[in-house]
Design a protein around this motif. Structure first.
Motif, PDB file in Angstrom:
ATOM      1  N   PRO A 130       1.545  -1.212  -0.304  1.00  0.00           N
ATOM      2  CA  PRO A 130      -0.113   0.003   0.122  1.00  0.00           C
ATOM      3  C   PRO A 130       0.935   1.054   0.171  1.00  0.00           C
ATOM      4  O   PRO A 130       1.943   0.778   0.371  1.00  0.00           O
ATOM      5  N   PHE A 131      -0.320   2.455  -0.552  1.00  0.00           N
ATOM      6  CA  PHE A 131       1.142   3.744  -0.388  1.00  0.00           C
ATOM      7  C   PHE A 131       0.886   4.867   0.763  1.00  0.00           C
ATOM      8  O   PHE A 131       1.328   4.907   1.042  1.00  0.00           O
ATOM      9  N   TYR A 132      -0.121   3.507   1.358  1.00  0.00           N
ATOM     10  CA  TYR A 132       0.167   5.180   3.300  1.00  0.00           C
ATOM     11  C   TYR A 132      -1.310   4.311   3.808  1.00  0.00           C
ATOM     12  O   TYR A 132      -2.082   3.086   3.191  1.00  0.00           O
ATOM     13  N   CYS A 133      -0.432   4.464   5.020  1.00  0.00           N
ATOM     14  CA  CYS A 133      -1.336   3.694   6.447  1.00  0.00           C
ATOM     15  C   CYS A 133      -2.127   5.205   7.471  1.00  0.00           C
ATOM     16  O   CYS A 133      -1.351   6.288   7.617  1.00  0.00           O
ATOM     17  N   GLU A 134      -3.431   4.574   7.325  1.00  0.00           N
ATOM     18  CA  GLU A 134      -4.257   5.564   8.421  1.00  0.00           C
ATOM     19  C   GLU A 134      -4.589   5.173  10.549  1.00  0.00           C
ATOM     20  O   GLU A 134      -4.542   4.172  10.173  1.00  0.00           O
ATOM     21  N   PHE A 140       0.550   7.655   7.824  1.00  0.00           N
ATOM     22  CA  PHE A 140       2.147   7.663   7.639  1.00  0.00           C
ATOM     23  C   PHE A 140       1.892   6.379   6.301  1.00  0.00           C
ATOM     24  O   PHE A 140       1.409   6.737   5.327  1.00  0.00           O
ATOM     25  N   VAL A 141       2.841   7.171   5.759  1.00  0.00           N
ATOM     26  CA  VAL A 141       3.703   7.394   3.956  1.00  0.00           C
ATOM     27  C   VAL A 141       4.854   7.386   3.675  1.00  0.00           C
ATOM     28  O   VAL A 141       5.283   8.012   4.973  1.00  0.00           O
ATOM     29  N   HIS A 142       5.563   7.035   2.731  1.00  0.00           N
ATOM     30  CA  HIS A 142       6.548   6.892   2.681  1.00  0.00           C
ATOM     31  C   HIS A 142       7.356   8.470   2.254  1.00  0.00           C
ATOM     32  O   HIS A 142       8.772   8.569   2.841  1.00  0.00           O
ATOM     33  N   ALA A 143       6.791   9.309   1.526  1.00  0.00           N
ATOM     34  CA  ALA A 143       7.537  10.054   1.326  1.00  0.00           C
ATOM     35  C   ALA A 143       6.638  12.103   1.536  1.00  0.00           C
ATOM     36  O   ALA A 143       7.154  12.649   2.124  1.00  0.00           O
ATOM     37  N   GLY A 144       5.779  11.505   1.447  1.00  0.00           N
ATOM     38  CA  GLY A 144       4.413  12.691   2.001  1.00  0.00           C
ATOM     39  C   GLY A 144       3.267  12.622   1.516  1.00  0.00           C
ATOM     40  O   GLY A 144       2.753  11.753   0.441  1.00  0.00           O
ATOM     41  N   VAL A 145       2.384  14.334   1.199  1.00  0.00           N
ATOM     42  CA  VAL A 145       1.154  13.622   0.634  1.00  0.00           C
ATOM     43  C   VAL A 145       1.804  15.070  -0.301  1.00  0.00           C
ATOM     44  O   VAL A 145       2.540  16.700  -0.066  1.00  0.00           O
ATOM     45  N   ASN A 146       0.308  15.466  -1.505  1.00  0.00           N
ATOM     46  CA  ASN A 146       0.718  17.040  -1.855  1.00  0.00           C
ATOM     47  C   ASN A 146      -0.972  17.331  -0.639  1.00  0.00           C
ATOM     48  O   ASN A 146      -1.675  17.346  -0.547  1.00  0.00           O
ATOM     49  N   LEU A 147      -0.763  18.580  -0.190  1.00  0.00           N
ATOM     50  CA  LEU A 147      -0.618  19.732   0.624  1.00  0.00           C
ATOM     51  C   LEU A 147      -1.505  20.699  -0.058  1.00  0.00           C
ATOM     52  O   LEU A 147      -2.283  21.550   0.854  1.00  0.00           O
ATOM     53  N   THR A 148      -1.735  20.410  -1.494  1.00  0.00           N
ATOM     54  CA  THR A 148      -2.266  21.854  -1.950  1.00  0.00           C
ATOM     55  C   THR A 148      -3.876  21.554  -2.165  1.00  0.00           C
ATOM     56  O   THR A 148      -4.800  22.362  -2.865  1.00  0.00           O
ATOM     57  N   ASP A 158       3.383  11.556  -6.315  1.00  0.00           N
ATOM     58  CA  ASP A 158       3.789  12.301  -4.887  1.00  0.00           C
ATOM     59  C   ASP A 158       3.852  11.185  -3.856  1.00  0.00           C
ATOM     60  O   ASP A 158       5.477  11.199  -3.103  1.00  0.00           O
ATOM     61  N   PHE A 159       2.745  10.087  -3.364  1.00  0.00           N
ATOM     62  CA  PHE A 159       2.963   9.390  -1.978  1.00  0.00           C
ATOM     63  C   PHE A 159       4.188   8.949  -2.034  1.00  0.00           C
ATOM     64  O   PHE A 159       5.260   8.298  -0.693  1.00  0.00           O
ATOM     65  N   GLY A 169       4.962  22.866   2.930  1.00  0.00           N
ATOM     66  CA  GLY A 169       3.992  23.114   2.974  1.00  0.00           C
ATOM     67  C   GLY A 169       3.360  23.404   3.675  1.00  0.00           C
ATOM     68  O   GLY A 169       3.649  22.974   4.925  1.00  0.00           O
ATOM     69  N   LYS A 170       1.423  24.128   4.145  1.00  0.00           N
ATOM     70  CA  LYS A 170       1.353  23.764   5.483  1.00  0.00           C
ATOM     71  C   LYS A 170       0.158  23.025   5.193  1.00  0.00           C
ATOM     72  O   LYS A 170      -0.461  22.582   4.339  1.00  0.00           O
ATOM     73  N   ASN A 171       0.918  22.575   6.466  1.00  0.00           N
ATOM     74  CA  ASN A 171      -0.493  20.943   7.116  1.00  0.00           C
ATOM     75  C   ASN A 171      -1.540  20.905   7.044  1.00  0.00           C
ATOM     76  O   ASN A 171      -1.573  21.775   8.592  1.00  0.00           O
ATOM     77  N   LYS A 172      -2.631  20.985   6.161  1.00  0.00           N
ATOM     78  CA  LYS A 172      -4.488  21.766   7.550  1.00  0.00           C
ATOM     79  C   LYS A 172      -4.744  20.512   7.001  1.00  0.00           C
ATOM     80  O   LYS A 172      -6.039  20.492   6.803  1.00  0.00           O
ATOM     81  N   THR A 173      -4.291  18.780   6.926  1.00  0.00           N
ATOM     82  CA  THR A 173      -5.127  17.643   7.017  1.00  0.00           C
ATOM     83  C   THR A 173      -5.179  17.511   8.727  1.00  0.00           C
ATOM     84  O   THR A 173      -6.789  16.348   8.309  1.00  0.00           O
ATOM     85  N   GLY A 174      -5.656  17.807   9.535  1.00  0.00           N
ATOM     86  CA  GLY A 174      -5.965  16.992  10.882  1.00  0.00           C
ATOM     87  C   GLY A 174      -4.647  16.082  11.166  1.00  0.00           C
ATOM     88  O   GLY A 174      -5.878  15.585  12.571  1.00  0.00           O
ATOM     89  N   LYS A 175      -4.208  15.518  10.165  1.00  0.00           N
ATOM     90  CA  LYS A 175      -3.325  13.988  10.838  1.00  0.00           C
ATOM     91  C   LYS A 175      -1.910  14.740  11.118  1.00  0.00           C
ATOM     92  O   LYS A 175      -1.251  15.762  10.352  1.00  0.00           O
ATOM     93  N   THR A 176      -1.482  14.060  11.489  1.00  0.00           N
ATOM     94  CA  THR A 176       0.260  14.635  11.702  1.00  0.00           C
ATOM     95  C   THR A 176       0.715  13.399  11.109  1.00  0.00           C
ATOM     96  O   THR A 176      -0.190  12.039  11.510  1.00  0.00           O
ATOM     97  N   ILE A 177       1.894  13.349   9.934  1.00  0.00           N
ATOM     98  CA  ILE A 177       1.914  13.109   8.904  1.00  0.00           C
ATOM     99  C   ILE A 177       3.221  12.904   9.410  1.00  0.00           C
ATOM    100  O   ILE A 177       4.167  12.922   9.634  1.00  0.00           O
ATOM    101  N   VAL A 178       3.114  11.204   9.536  1.00  0.00           N
ATOM    102  CA  VAL A 178       4.617  10.700   9.303  1.00  0.00           C
ATOM    103  C   VAL A 178       5.644   9.655   8.340  1.00  0.00           C
ATOM    104  O   VAL A 178       4.990   9.005   7.444  1.00  0.00           O
ATOM    105  N   PHE A 179       6.744  10.202   7.974  1.00  0.00           N
ATOM    106  CA  PHE A 179       6.720   9.804   6.605  1.00  0.00           C
ATOM    107  C   PHE A 179       8.589   9.208   7.036  1.00  0.00           C
ATOM    108  O   PHE A 179       9.428   9.967   7.740  1.00  0.00           O
ATOM    109  N   GLY A 180       9.605   9.034   5.398  1.00  0.00           N
ATOM    110  CA  GLY A 180      10.253   8.802   5.242  1.00  0.00           C
ATOM    111  C   GLY A 180      11.273   9.476   4.633  1.00  0.00           C
ATOM    112  O   GLY A 180      10.931  10.298   4.133  1.00  0.00           O
TER     113      GLY A 180
END
Length: 242
Positions: A130-134, A140-148, A158-159, A169-180
């Motif tokens: 999978p590409f991400y996990c909530e 949780f995601v490998h590289a990050g997400v598109n915050l726009t 992008d994942f 970018g500004k994190n407005k997702t409401g999530k704490t994003i953990v990445f490598g």
């Protein structure tokens, strides 16, 4: 599970991978591997087989990284991808799967054919990652997400590959994003530290283990970060190589 135990980019550092797993508590922790178990380091095959075992035995979540994707791209079109894959750490993976010198003895097509014939289960497994996990308030995601835009609309590219637009970018997702993906010394702009990077509810956990940095095993619960087990790679000097 009450907690998550997430491991940063391993990149073939099998001994560090085994060591950090000693901190994992299966009875109360969901295990997440942030991706990039292969390439650059010497024991990609062993890391992959251990990753498969962890998924089968503990229902670990093994996220796809850009280096898993790189390997699958090479397997799909070996002649096209061979030079760039070797340059980005694929030589070590291929020789781990076959034998030392294999990248010079055989053509890219021959290499891919041998790997397909010997590692059918592994190839299927990697293609299913999978590409991400909530998990609660965490993403949780490998590289990050598109915050726009809505992060769910992030492209698969992008994942796996995003860097500065996500970091800055500004994190407005409401999530704490953990990445490598991006080593924390680069995020800090300080090659003397391999500590976790934290900013704007984004937490980078790739300590650059394969470059002589460290491997992180990080524990979270629904309240926040519980523990960070940081294992330095003592086999060589800190040598970032990008």
């Amino acid at each position: 599970m009450d907690q998550v135990f997430v491991i940063g980019d391993v990149h073939g550092e099998y001994e560090l991978f085994q060591e950090i797993l000693k901190k994992f508590e299966p009875a109360k922790q969901q295990l997440i591997l942030i991706g990039d178990l292969n390439d650059r380091g010497p024991q990609s095959k062993e890391c992959w087989l251990l990753g498969m075992e962890l998924v089968e035995k503990y229902h670990a979540v093994y996220l796809r990284g850009n280096h898993e994707e790189y390997f699958l791209d090479f397997m799909e079109k070996p002649e096209d991808w061979f030079p760039s894959y070797l340059y980005n750490g694929g030589k070590e993976t291929i020789e781990s799967l076959l034998h030392t010198g294999a990248t010079q003895e055989y053509s890219p097509t021959e290499i891919a054919m041998m790997i397909r014939s010997r590692y059918k289960k592994l190839l299927t497994f990697l293609a299913e990652r999978p590409f991400y996990c909530e998990w609660g308030k965490y993403l949780f995601v490998h590289a990050g997400v598109n915050l726009t835009k809505d992060w769910h609309e992030t492209s698969l590219q992008d994942f796996l590959w995003i860097r500065e637009p996500f970091h800055e970018g500004k994190n407005k997702t409401g999530k704490t994003i953990v990445f490598g993906h991006t080593i924390t010394p680069m995020l800090y702009g300080d090659m003397q530290t391999t500590a976790l990077w934290q900013s704007d509810n984004k937490i980078g956990i790739d300590g650059g283990a394969v470059f002589g940095g460290s491997l992180h095993g990080v524990v979270f619960d629904q309240r926040g970060l519980v523990a960070d087990y940081e294992l330095p790679n003592l086999k060589g000097p800190w040598q970032p190589d990008f």
